[in-house]
Design a protein around this motif. Structure first.
Motif, short mmCIF file in Angstrom:
data_model
loop_
_atom_site.label_atom_id
_atom_site.label_comp_id
_atom_site.label_asym_id
_atom_site.label_seq_id
_atom_site.Cartn_x
_atom_site.Cartn_y
_atom_site.Cartn_z
N ARG A 211 0.82 -1.21 0.00
CA ARG A 211 0.00 0.00 0.00
C ARG A 211 0.86 1.26 0.00
NH1 ARG A 211 -5.20 -0.24 1.10
NH2 ARG A 211 -5.18 1.72 2.26
N ASN A 212 2.05 1.16 -0.53
CA ASN A 212 2.94 2.31 -0.61
C ASN A 212 2.46 3.24 -1.74
OD1 ASN A 212 5.35 3.72 -1.96
ND2 ASN A 212 6.16 3.16 0.04
N PRO A 213 2.13 4.51 -1.43
CA PRO A 213 1.59 5.41 -2.47
C PRO A 213 2.52 5.61 -3.64
CG PRO A 213 1.25 6.32 -0.27
CD PRO A 213 2.15 5.14 -0.10
N GLN A 214 3.86 5.66 -3.40
CA GLN A 214 4.81 5.84 -4.50
C GLN A 214 4.79 4.63 -5.44
OE1 GLN A 214 5.58 6.62 -1.29
NE2 GLN A 214 5.61 8.84 -1.59
N ALA A 215 4.82 3.43 -4.83
CA ALA A 215 4.82 2.21 -5.65
C ALA A 215 3.50 2.07 -6.41
CB ALA A 215 5.06 0.99 -4.77
N LEU A 216 2.39 2.37 -5.75
CA LEU A 216 1.09 2.26 -6.42
C LEU A 216 0.93 3.31 -7.52
CD1 LEU A 216 -1.28 1.48 -3.41
CD2 LEU A 216 -0.51 -0.08 -5.20
N GLY A 217 1.51 4.49 -7.30
CA GLY A 217 1.48 5.51 -8.35
C GLY A 217 2.24 5.06 -9.58
N ARG A 218 3.40 4.44 -9.37
CA ARG A 218 4.17 3.90 -10.51
C ARG A 218 3.41 2.76 -11.18
NH1 ARG A 218 8.61 5.01 -6.90
NH2 ARG A 218 8.44 2.91 -6.01
N LEU A 219 2.75 1.91 -10.36
CA LEU A 219 1.98 0.80 -10.91
C LEU A 219 0.86 1.32 -11.81
CD1 LEU A 219 1.54 -2.35 -10.76
CD2 LEU A 219 -0.21 -1.85 -9.04
N LYS A 220 0.16 2.34 -11.36
CA LYS A 220 -0.92 2.92 -12.15
C LYS A 220 -0.39 3.48 -13.47
CE LYS A 220 -4.41 6.58 -12.15
NZ LYS A 220 -5.05 7.68 -11.39
N ALA A 221 0.70 4.24 -13.39
CA ALA A 221 1.26 4.86 -14.60
C ALA A 221 1.79 3.81 -15.57
CB ALA A 221 2.38 5.82 -14.19
N LEU A 222 2.46 2.79 -15.05
CA LEU A 222 3.02 1.74 -15.90
C LEU A 222 1.93 0.91 -16.56
CD1 LEU A 222 5.97 0.57 -13.61
CD2 LEU A 222 6.20 1.60 -15.89
N ALA A 223 0.88 0.60 -15.81
CA ALA A 223 -0.21 -0.21 -16.37
C ALA A 223 -0.92 0.55 -17.48
CB ALA A 223 -1.19 -0.59 -15.27
N ILE A 249 8.76 -3.84 -11.25
CA ILE A 249 9.36 -2.55 -11.61
C ILE A 249 8.74 -1.43 -10.79
CG2 ILE A 249 9.60 -0.86 -13.48
CD1 ILE A 249 9.84 -3.18 -15.42
N ALA A 250 7.42 -1.52 -10.54
CA ALA A 250 6.75 -0.50 -9.74
C ALA A 250 7.30 -0.48 -8.32
CB ALA A 250 5.24 -0.76 -9.71
N SER A 251 7.62 -1.65 -7.78
CA SER A 251 8.15 -1.72 -6.41
C SER A 251 9.63 -1.37 -6.34
CB SER A 251 7.93 -3.14 -5.86
OG SER A 251 6.56 -3.44 -5.76
N HIS A 252 10.38 -1.77 -7.37
CA HIS A 252 11.83 -1.53 -7.38
C HIS A 252 12.21 -0.87 -8.70
CE1 HIS A 252 10.97 -5.13 -4.87
NE2 HIS A 252 11.76 -4.49 -4.01
N PRO A 253 11.93 0.41 -8.84
CA PRO A 253 12.15 1.09 -10.12
C PRO A 253 13.63 1.23 -10.46
CG PRO A 253 11.59 2.67 -8.42
CD PRO A 253 11.40 1.33 -7.81
N PRO A 254 14.00 0.94 -11.71
CA PRO A 254 15.40 1.14 -12.14
C PRO A 254 15.73 2.63 -12.17
CG PRO A 254 14.02 0.57 -14.01
CD PRO A 254 13.16 0.42 -12.80
N LYS A 255 16.96 2.96 -11.87
CA LYS A 255 17.36 4.37 -11.83
C LYS A 255 17.77 4.89 -13.20
CE LYS A 255 18.80 4.17 -6.99
NZ LYS A 255 19.91 4.34 -6.02
N ILE A 283 8.27 6.03 -15.57
CA ILE A 283 8.68 5.87 -14.17
C ILE A 283 9.07 7.22 -13.58
CG2 ILE A 283 10.39 4.83 -12.64
CD1 ILE A 283 10.50 2.45 -14.58
N GLU A 284 9.82 7.98 -14.32
CA GLU A 284 10.29 9.29 -13.83
C GLU A 284 9.14 10.26 -13.60
OE1 GLU A 284 12.99 10.45 -16.87
OE2 GLU A 284 14.62 9.15 -16.18
N ASP A 285 8.10 10.19 -14.44
CA ASP A 285 6.99 11.14 -14.36
C ASP A 285 5.89 10.68 -13.40
OD1 ASP A 285 8.34 12.64 -16.20
OD2 ASP A 285 7.09 12.04 -17.91
N ALA A 286 5.95 9.44 -12.95
CA ALA A 286 4.87 8.90 -12.11
C ALA A 286 4.79 9.66 -10.79
CB ALA A 286 5.10 7.41 -11.86
N GLU A 287 3.56 9.95 -10.37
CA GLU A 287 3.32 10.62 -9.10
C GLU A 287 2.71 9.64 -8.11
OE1 GLU A 287 0.88 13.98 -9.85
OE2 GLU A 287 2.39 15.03 -11.06
N PRO A 288 2.91 9.90 -6.82
CA PRO A 288 2.31 9.01 -5.81
C PRO A 288 0.80 8.92 -5.99
CG PRO A 288 3.87 10.52 -4.78
CD PRO A 288 3.69 10.99 -6.20
#
Length: 416
Positions: A211-223, A249-255, A283-288
């Motif tokens: 339930r991490n907002p940053q990870a879920l924000g990336r998940l939403k953007a990536l999906a 990738i959403a949980s462990h985003p590459p730099k 990934i870079e543009d994803a918001e929480p």
């Protein structure tokens, strides 16, 4: 029943639909290909009433499917009967934005009058008609032309049998009074929102990484990005990236893009190619994820613990018994997670409402609250009320009284 030749012209299709629109119901099936595409490719439509049946070629040059689609989605007087029709309905929604209505699914209906949860079409036909369906054409490439007579015969058989089975099934549903049990299931089948993929909500179908907002924000953007890529290329979304890889990738985003080569499920080429560059930008543009969009926590009572787990197991046993007793699919009554919630103290549950409460929920609640138990009667496991069990035990006990014909002094001597 009259079986028509393959319909390949607009005039022939319009004439067929004009006749079918006078029917009480039509049985419908489709053949399609989707192994290599995002959008399923409609290759054949089969339709029948009690008098005639036909297969329609949607790939025929110049054919206008409007009369057929109007019959399915605009004519409320004709019931549309499918078997396991989810994918068929999805194709129609893709073409029209609407679902066939009113709608009836024989696979769903079988759950109310038998213990079958997902009965296949061949087993359905065998059960009702005693006919063994030829399965030889199941893996046909329906997009290839010309279709053989055997392929067309196989395809039309799906609706000719269904048109005979449906009236029999309906008669049994009316006799048992269980038609209302299916209302919610049929409404779900007829809800177009179940078939329209919104890229912005597609992340909800993926197993969420906590339930991490940053990870879920990336998940939403990536999906959403993956959905757009797949639609643009018209390839299955899994060809872009599997769910497990996307969640990782959403949980462990590459730099940096070069790190994509280390991600399990991606090829080494992603570290240099354009799609890898687009991925990294997402990934870079994803918001929480905003608090308002956070997924709701599952309703739970107190932790089950060992005793609660045993109660949940007893509820599952009760479910099996009741499903057998009334000849209904257990899944139509309730599911394991709901029984576990009931054992944990949750009461705002579907199983405790409406007809489900009457046929199962009431007994399940009494079991949790200690008012019923299990007993073996006639070699079969069944439920019985605790009060009835105690009364039965008391009746079976021999009264400890002094026999009336024994002299009082003898009784006293025996007691010394």
């Amino acid at each position: 029943m009259k079986i028509h030749d393959l319909i390949t012209t607009s005039d022939a299709l319009a004439d067929l639909c004009e006749r079918l629109e006078k029917s009480e119901f039509v049985a419908v099936d489709t053949e399609f290909m989707r192994e290599n595409t995002y959008w399923p490719e409609l290759c054949l439509v089969q339709i029948a009433n009690t008098e005639e049946a036909a297969a329609i070629d949607p790939l025929a040059d110049g054919i206008d499917l409007t009369p057929l689609l109007d019959l399915l989605c605009e004519n409320d007087d004709v019931l549309k009967v499918f078997h396991a029709g989810g994918q068929d309905v999805e194709i129609i929604v893709n073409l029209t934005g609407k679902t066939p209505f009113p709608i009836f699914d024989t696979q769903i209906a079988m759950m109310a009058i038998s213990q079958s949860e997902q009965i296949g079409y061949a087993n359905l036909v065998d059960h009702w008609l005693g006919i063994q369906v030829d399965k030889g054409a199941r893996f046909t490439d329906w997009s290839r032309r010309p279709l053989t007579d055997r392929q067309i015969e196989y395809a039309i058989g799906d609706v000719t049998h269904l048109s005979v089975i449906f009236p029999k099934m309906l008669k049994k549903l009316i006799k048992t009074g269980r038609g209302a049990w299916l209302d919610a299931e049929m409404e779900k089948l007829a809800d177009a929102s179940n078939y329209i993929v919104d890229p912005e909500t597609s992340w909800k179908r993926i197993r969420q990484p906590g339930r991490n907002p940053q990870a879920l924000g990336r998940l939403k953007a990536l999906a959403a990005w993956r959905e757009g890529e797949a639609q643009h290329k018209n390839i299955p979304r899994g060809r872009i990236m599997r769910d497990e890889t996307l969640a990782d990738i959403a949980s462990h985003p590459p730099k940096k893009q070069g790190d994509l080569a280390k991600v399990r499920g991606l090829s080494n080429a992603w570290k240099d190619n354009d799609i890898g560059k687009r991925l990294l930008k997402v990934i870079e543009d994803a918001e929480p994820l905003p608090k308002s969009e956070m997924p709701e926590k599952m309703k739970r009572g107190a932790p089950l613990g060992k005793e609660g787990a045993l109660v949940a197991d007893l509820l599952k046993l009760l479910l099996k018994i009741r499903a057998r007793e009334i000849d209904v699919a257990a899944r139509l009554l309730t599911r394991a997670d709901e029984l576990e919630a009931l054992a944990a103290g949750v009461r705002d549950l579907k199983v405790l409402d409406g007809w489900r409460y009457d046929v199962f929920g009431k007994d399940a609640l009494e079991l949790v609250e200690g008012r019923t138990g299990f007993a073996v009667k006639g070699g079969k496991l069944s439920m019985t009320h605790i009060d009835d069990m105690q009364a039965s035990m008391q009746e079976s006990q021999i009264p400890e009284e002094t026999p009336a014909d024994v002299p009082e002094e003898v009784s006293e001597e025996a007691s010394e």
